[in-house]
Design a protein around this motif. Structure first.
Motif, PDB file in Angstrom:
ATOM      1  N   VAL A  34      37.326  36.688  35.153  1.00  0.00           N
ATOM      2  CA  VAL A  34      38.670  36.110  35.162  1.00  0.00           C
ATOM      3  C   VAL A  34      39.305  36.211  36.549  1.00  0.00           C
ATOM      4  O   VAL A  34      40.122  35.364  36.923  1.00  0.00           O
ATOM      5  N   ASP A  35      38.905  37.208  37.348  1.00  0.00           N
ATOM      6  CA  ASP A  35      39.392  37.317  38.726  1.00  0.00           C
ATOM      7  C   ASP A  35      38.926  36.117  39.541  1.00  0.00           C
ATOM      8  O   ASP A  35      39.669  35.555  40.345  1.00  0.00           O
ATOM      9  N   VAL A  36      37.666  35.750  39.342  1.00  0.00           N
ATOM     10  CA  VAL A  36      37.101  34.593  40.042  1.00  0.00           C
ATOM     11  C   VAL A  36      37.854  33.332  39.616  1.00  0.00           C
ATOM     12  O   VAL A  36      38.203  32.492  40.454  1.00  0.00           O
ATOM     13  N   ALA A  37      38.139  33.205  38.324  1.00  0.00           N
ATOM     14  CA  ALA A  37      38.895  32.048  37.837  1.00  0.00           C
ATOM     15  C   ALA A  37      40.270  31.997  38.511  1.00  0.00           C
ATOM     16  O   ALA A  37      40.731  30.922  38.917  1.00  0.00           O
ATOM     17  N   ALA A  38      40.918  33.140  38.661  1.00  0.00           N
ATOM     18  CA  ALA A  38      42.238  33.178  39.306  1.00  0.00           C
ATOM     19  C   ALA A  38      42.139  32.768  40.765  1.00  0.00           C
ATOM     20  O   ALA A  38      42.990  32.022  41.267  1.00  0.00           O
ATOM     21  N   ALA A  39      41.120  33.238  41.469  1.00  0.00           N
ATOM     22  CA  ALA A  39      40.943  32.885  42.879  1.00  0.00           C
ATOM     23  C   ALA A  39      40.708  31.381  43.025  1.00  0.00           C
ATOM     24  O   ALA A  39      41.274  30.738  43.914  1.00  0.00           O
ATOM     25  N   ILE A  40      39.896  30.815  42.139  1.00  0.00           N
ATOM     26  CA  ILE A  40      39.649  29.371  42.181  1.00  0.00           C
ATOM     27  C   ILE A  40      40.938  28.612  41.885  1.00  0.00           C
ATOM     28  O   ILE A  40      41.241  27.596  42.521  1.00  0.00           O
ATOM     29  N   LEU A  41      41.713  29.110  40.934  1.00  0.00           N
ATOM     30  CA  LEU A  41      42.997  28.504  40.593  1.00  0.00           C
ATOM     31  C   LEU A  41      43.920  28.475  41.813  1.00  0.00           C
ATOM     32  O   LEU A  41      44.532  27.445  42.123  1.00  0.00           O
ATOM     33  N   LEU A  42      43.993  29.582  42.532  1.00  0.00           N
ATOM     34  CA  LEU A  42      44.842  29.655  43.727  1.00  0.00           C
ATOM     35  C   LEU A  42      44.311  28.754  44.838  1.00  0.00           C
ATOM     36  O   LEU A  42      45.090  28.136  45.572  1.00  0.00           O
ATOM     37  N   GLU A  43      42.996  28.662  44.948  1.00  0.00           N
ATOM     38  CA  GLU A  43      42.405  27.786  45.966  1.00  0.00           C
ATOM     39  C   GLU A  43      42.729  26.326  45.654  1.00  0.00           C
ATOM     40  O   GLU A  43      43.035  25.542  46.543  1.00  0.00           O
ATOM     41  N   THR A  44      42.676  25.975  44.385  1.00  0.00           N
ATOM     42  CA  THR A  44      42.895  24.602  43.963  1.00  0.00           C
ATOM     43  C   THR A  44      44.365  24.202  44.010  1.00  0.00           C
ATOM     44  O   THR A  44      44.710  23.122  44.487  1.00  0.00           O
ATOM     45  N   ARG A  45      45.235  25.074  43.524  1.00  0.00           N
ATOM     46  CA  ARG A  45      46.649  24.715  43.360  1.00  0.00           C
ATOM     47  C   ARG A  45      47.569  25.267  44.431  1.00  0.00           C
ATOM     48  O   ARG A  45      48.735  24.900  44.501  1.00  0.00           O
ATOM     49  N   GLY A  46      47.078  26.201  45.229  1.00  0.00           N
ATOM     50  CA  GLY A  46      47.942  26.817  46.222  1.00  0.00           C
ATOM     51  C   GLY A  46      48.645  28.021  45.626  1.00  0.00           C
ATOM     52  O   GLY A  46      48.357  28.432  44.498  1.00  0.00           O
ATOM     53  N   PRO A  47      49.582  28.604  46.378  1.00  0.00           N
ATOM     54  CA  PRO A  47      50.287  29.799  45.900  1.00  0.00           C
ATOM     55  C   PRO A  47      50.959  29.559  44.550  1.00  0.00           C
ATOM     56  O   PRO A  47      51.504  28.491  44.299  1.00  0.00           O
ATOM     57  N   LEU A  48      50.887  30.590  43.701  1.00  0.00           N
ATOM     58  CA  LEU A  48      51.475  30.497  42.364  1.00  0.00           C
ATOM     59  C   LEU A  48      52.282  31.747  42.061  1.00  0.00           C
ATOM     60  O   LEU A  48      51.931  32.847  42.513  1.00  0.00           O
ATOM     61  N   ALA A  49      53.305  31.577  41.265  1.00  0.00           N
ATOM     62  CA  ALA A  49      54.071  32.721  40.775  1.00  0.00           C
ATOM     63  C   ALA A  49      53.189  33.519  39.830  1.00  0.00           C
ATOM     64  O   ALA A  49      52.291  32.973  39.177  1.00  0.00           O
TER      65      ALA A  49
END
Length: 150
Positions: A34-49
């Motif tokens: 799930v950490d990897v999923a979060a990193a990919i999410l941040l890479e794709t969408r940019g900074p997130l709350a």
């Protein structure tokens, strides 16, 4: 009890391969899948709350905090406090922070590149449409599962 349709077996094998690859990448990086999923999410969408990460991944806030702690300790992300409201926290990737991730995915990129060479440019719109629709289908199914669990 096996799949009802032969095509379903192909798709299930695809899902297993993707899940196991994500787990292998996470193991290589010393992270949780799930950490990897979060990193990919941040890479794709940019900074997130923090709340947006929690909602997107379907995690309780305490689990999201631990996830961000792991990514921060590993040097992938940093927390940024809001300038106007210091209580708001945004999570962003550290510049060059996904270098280890990119290295861990080198083999999959190589193998997927060979797959991509099999298809012509005329196939790209169809494939992207399919991935978009499959993504939305899984998001909807995940939301239904989580709603049923509460």
């Amino acid at each position: 009890m096996g799949p009802k349709h032969p095509d379903e077996a192909v798709f299930r094998e695809f899902l297993i391969a993707v899940l196991l690859h994500n787990e292998a990448v996470a193991d290589r990086l010393g992270l949780q899948p799930v950490d990897v999923a979060a990193a990919i999410l941040l890479e794709t969408r940019g900074p997130l709350a923090v709340g947006a990460i929690s909602e997107e991944l379907g995690l309780p806030s305490a689990s999201t905090t631990r996830l961000i702690d792991r990514l921060e300790k590993a040097g992938y992300v940093r927390r940024v406090r809001g300038e106007r409201d210091r209580r708001t926290v945004t999570v962003e990737l550290v510049e060059g922070g996904l270098g280890d991730y990119e290295a861990a995915c080198e083999a999959s990129r190589r193998h997927l590149g060979a797959v991509g060479a099999h298809y012509g440019p005329e196939h790209v719109p169809l494939l992207l449409d399919m991935f978009t629709r499959v993504t939305e289908a899984y998001r909807s199914a995940t939301q239904e599962l989580r709603a049923d669990a509460t």
